[in-house]
Design a protein around this motif. Structure first.
Motif, mmCIF file in Angstrom:
data_model
loop_
_atom_site.group_PDB
_atom_site.id
_atom_site.type_symbol
_atom_site.label_atom_id
_atom_site.label_comp_id
_atom_site.label_asym_id
_atom_site.label_seq_id
_atom_site.Cartn_x
_atom_site.Cartn_y
_atom_site.Cartn_z
ATOM 1 N N PHE A 89 0.843 -1.203 0.000
ATOM 2 C CA PHE A 89 0.000 0.000 0.000
ATOM 3 C C PHE A 89 0.876 1.249 0.000
ATOM 4 O O PHE A 89 0.903 2.002 0.975
ATOM 5 C CB PHE A 89 -0.915 -0.001 1.235
ATOM 6 N N PRO A 90 1.621 1.473 -1.107
ATOM 7 C CA PRO A 90 2.628 2.547 -1.103
ATOM 8 C C PRO A 90 2.052 3.948 -0.894
ATOM 9 O O PRO A 90 2.711 4.791 -0.307
ATOM 10 C CB PRO A 90 3.303 2.421 -2.476
ATOM 11 N N GLN A 91 0.836 4.202 -1.373
ATOM 12 C CA GLN A 91 0.296 5.570 -1.337
ATOM 13 C C GLN A 91 -0.655 5.841 -0.173
ATOM 14 O O GLN A 91 -1.083 6.968 0.019
ATOM 15 C CB GLN A 91 -0.473 5.872 -2.645
ATOM 16 N N LEU A 92 -1.021 4.782 0.548
ATOM 17 C CA LEU A 92 -2.065 4.929 1.556
ATOM 18 C C LEU A 92 -1.661 5.938 2.633
ATOM 19 O O LEU A 92 -0.551 5.907 3.136
ATOM 20 C CB LEU A 92 -2.323 3.560 2.207
ATOM 21 N N LYS A 148 8.307 7.800 10.788
ATOM 22 C CA LYS A 148 8.862 8.763 9.841
ATOM 23 C C LYS A 148 9.387 8.064 8.591
ATOM 24 O O LYS A 148 9.106 8.482 7.459
ATOM 25 C CB LYS A 148 9.992 9.534 10.534
ATOM 26 N N ASP A 149 10.145 6.978 8.778
ATOM 27 C CA ASP A 149 10.743 6.260 7.648
ATOM 28 C C ASP A 149 9.676 5.756 6.671
ATOM 29 O O ASP A 149 9.921 5.655 5.478
ATOM 30 C CB ASP A 149 11.581 5.070 8.138
ATOM 31 N N TYR A 150 8.533 5.376 7.202
ATOM 32 C CA TYR A 150 7.486 4.818 6.333
ATOM 33 C C TYR A 150 6.326 5.797 6.123
ATOM 34 O O TYR A 150 5.228 5.391 5.765
ATOM 35 C CB TYR A 150 7.015 3.465 6.874
ATOM 36 N N LYS A 151 6.620 7.099 6.337
ATOM 37 C CA LYS A 151 5.656 8.155 6.019
ATOM 38 C C LYS A 151 4.276 7.920 6.629
ATOM 39 O O LYS A 151 3.253 7.957 5.944
ATOM 40 C CB LYS A 151 5.551 8.325 4.498
ATOM 41 N N CYS A 152 4.290 7.654 7.933
ATOM 42 C CA CYS A 152 3.026 7.476 8.647
ATOM 43 C C CYS A 152 2.919 8.534 9.746
ATOM 44 O O CYS A 152 3.929 8.941 10.310
ATOM 45 C CB CYS A 152 2.976 6.107 9.343
ATOM 46 N N ASP A 153 1.705 8.966 10.045
ATOM 47 C CA ASP A 153 1.477 9.679 11.290
ATOM 48 C C ASP A 153 1.293 8.640 12.389
ATOM 49 O O ASP A 153 1.203 7.443 12.126
ATOM 50 C CB ASP A 153 0.240 10.577 11.161
ATOM 51 N N TYR A 154 1.232 9.111 13.624
ATOM 52 C CA TYR A 154 1.078 8.156 14.730
ATOM 53 C C TYR A 154 0.300 8.766 15.876
ATOM 54 O O TYR A 154 0.270 9.993 16.048
ATOM 55 C CB TYR A 154 2.454 7.678 15.241
#
Ligand SMILES: [Zn+2]
Length: 421
Positions: A188-191, A211-217
């Motif tokens: 799911f590269p763009q999710l 951060k590395d996988y472009k997610c918020d948390y």
């Protein structure tokens, strides 16, 4: 006798959809006493098998294919649900909330393979397998397994001999989280993702992985995990009392929110982080108070704090409740050793079946049927989820499913709506 792979996947899914609880039951419940089983499964799989497999056939099939194609099938199903926008209603600030949590799912009293995790309980040693799950939160309390990483003893080794059980668990789950997100991002590269996790992820590595996988948390914030940051948070809260939102839930619970943006934190590797922190004090009708706190990368303002807490942070328990507990206790039997060799294949079949069962239970088709009978939900109509699985088994065995049930053209007009009212 050669069985088509599509037929074998449906055969394996039936084990979980009908909650047969053990592989042996396939031979008793889907046998020739059920005159319609073969025809119904053939039409589902679009195959022309003229005899039924036995339970061991499923074992040979999964040993041969391995678990990866079953995991791939799960991925395609989740991608489809996302494309259909069936899960959109549960988005938080445009992001899909993904709950992260570990669970033990196989426990043995003797070593079962080279990868078992060991746990000492007094005199006895338990040999376990654990999984770290990423579950996508959908509307109506649905939780959809979107990625899985298995934790094994190589994860436990780096914690060092003599490390406490808690330390080993943290180490294992943080390492598995990095692999889990690599896997999730590959599919799911763009999710747009917001991770939701418990306090163990609230640390430098937890922030770095996001951060590395472009997610918020949104991670649970506990005083003991980051004591200095907790002190800063409490001090700044006292300086900014005007940052407050009071909200009463429809159930009459009063919630008071306070927050601080851009707290400075330097982790043990010297990396500097700017994190936002949110606190909520909840008072129920009986006057009992509960305190909650989270660290998040999401911006906190008057207009967002309630949603961040109620649609993000507080949803974390769902993975424990509706995810793992349901899978362990509702007849899906997550902790049962369906196989000693290809357990991962069964694990993914179970996840797919649980997704299908949730769509049945919470989707609009059965709800409509329930409402026609003067009931509110499918569970109310059938009495329990167990009864629902039993009716499904009965119909698989004795009812020739009507041709319109297999009509792709007709089905393309039907939308899956998950009820969250
Ligand atoms: Zn093992």
């Amino acid at each position: 006798m050669v069985y088509h792979k599509r037929f074998m996947v449906w055969w394996g899914l039936s084990l979980f959809l009908c909650k047969l609880s053990s592989r042996r039951q396939l031979d008793y419940q889907l046998n020739t006493d059920g005159p319609e089983v073969l025809d119904n499964l053939n039409r589902l799989a679009e195959t022309a098998q003229d005899s039924r497999p036995v339970n061991q056939t499923l074992e040979y099939f999964l040993e041969g294919t391995g678990a990866a194609p079953i995991a791939g099938l799960r991925q395609r199903m989740v991608q489809r649900l996302i494309r259909m926008k069936a899960l959109d209603e549960a988005r938080l600030q445009g992001r899909f909330v993904i709950l992260i949590d570990g669970t033990g799912y196989l426990v043995f009293r003797s070593r079962h393979c080279d990868h078992c995790l060991t746990q000492q309980h007094g005199e006895t040693t338990l040999y376990m397998h654990q999984a770290l799950e990423a579950k996508l939160l959908g509307p109506a309390g649905t939780v959809v397994s979107i990625a899985t990483e298995f934790i094994d003893n190589s994860d436990a080794q780096s914690a060092g001999a003599g490390a406490s059980q808690e330390r080993v668990k943290q180490d294992c789950e943080l390492k598995a989280l990095r692999r889990l997100l690599a896997r999730l991002r590959a599919g799911f590269p763009q999710l747009r993702i917001c991770l939701c996790g418990d306090g163990l992820y609230a640390c430098g590595e937890g922030f770095q992985v996001a951060k590395d996988y472009k997610c918020d948390y949104i991670y649970t914030f506990k005083p003991g995990r980051l004591p200095a940051l907790w002190e800063d948070f409490q001090g700044l809260l006292r300086l900014e009392p005007q940052k407050q939102v009071v909200w009463t839930t429809p159930q009459g619970v009063e919630q008071v929110y306070h927050w601080v943006n851009a707290l400075d934190y330097t982790d043990s590797d010297g990396r500097r982080w700017s994190v936002n922190a949110l606190a909520c004090t909840e008072t129920n009708k009986e006057g009992n108070q509960t305190e909650w706190s989270w660290l998040t990368s999401l911006n906190l303002i008057h207009g967002t704090v309630v949603a961040v807490a109620s649609r993000g942070g507080r949803e974390r328990w769902r993975e424990e409740n509706e995810g793992f507990n349901t899978q362990k206790n509702s007849g899906l039997n997550l902790e049962h050793a369906y196989s000693h060799t290809c357990w991962a294949g069964y694990y993914f079949l179970l996840q797919i079946a649980h997704l299908l069962l949730q769509l049945m239970e919470k989707g609009s088709l059965l709800r409509q049927l329930a409402q026609e009978q003067g009931k509110r939900t499918a569970v109310e109509l059938f009495g329990s989820l167990k009864n629902l699985a039993q009716r499904l088994l009965e119909s698989l065995r004795y009812l020739r499913w009507p041709d319109e049930a297999f009509d792709r053209m007709g089905a393309s007009g039907i939308q899956i709506r998950l009820d969250s009212s």
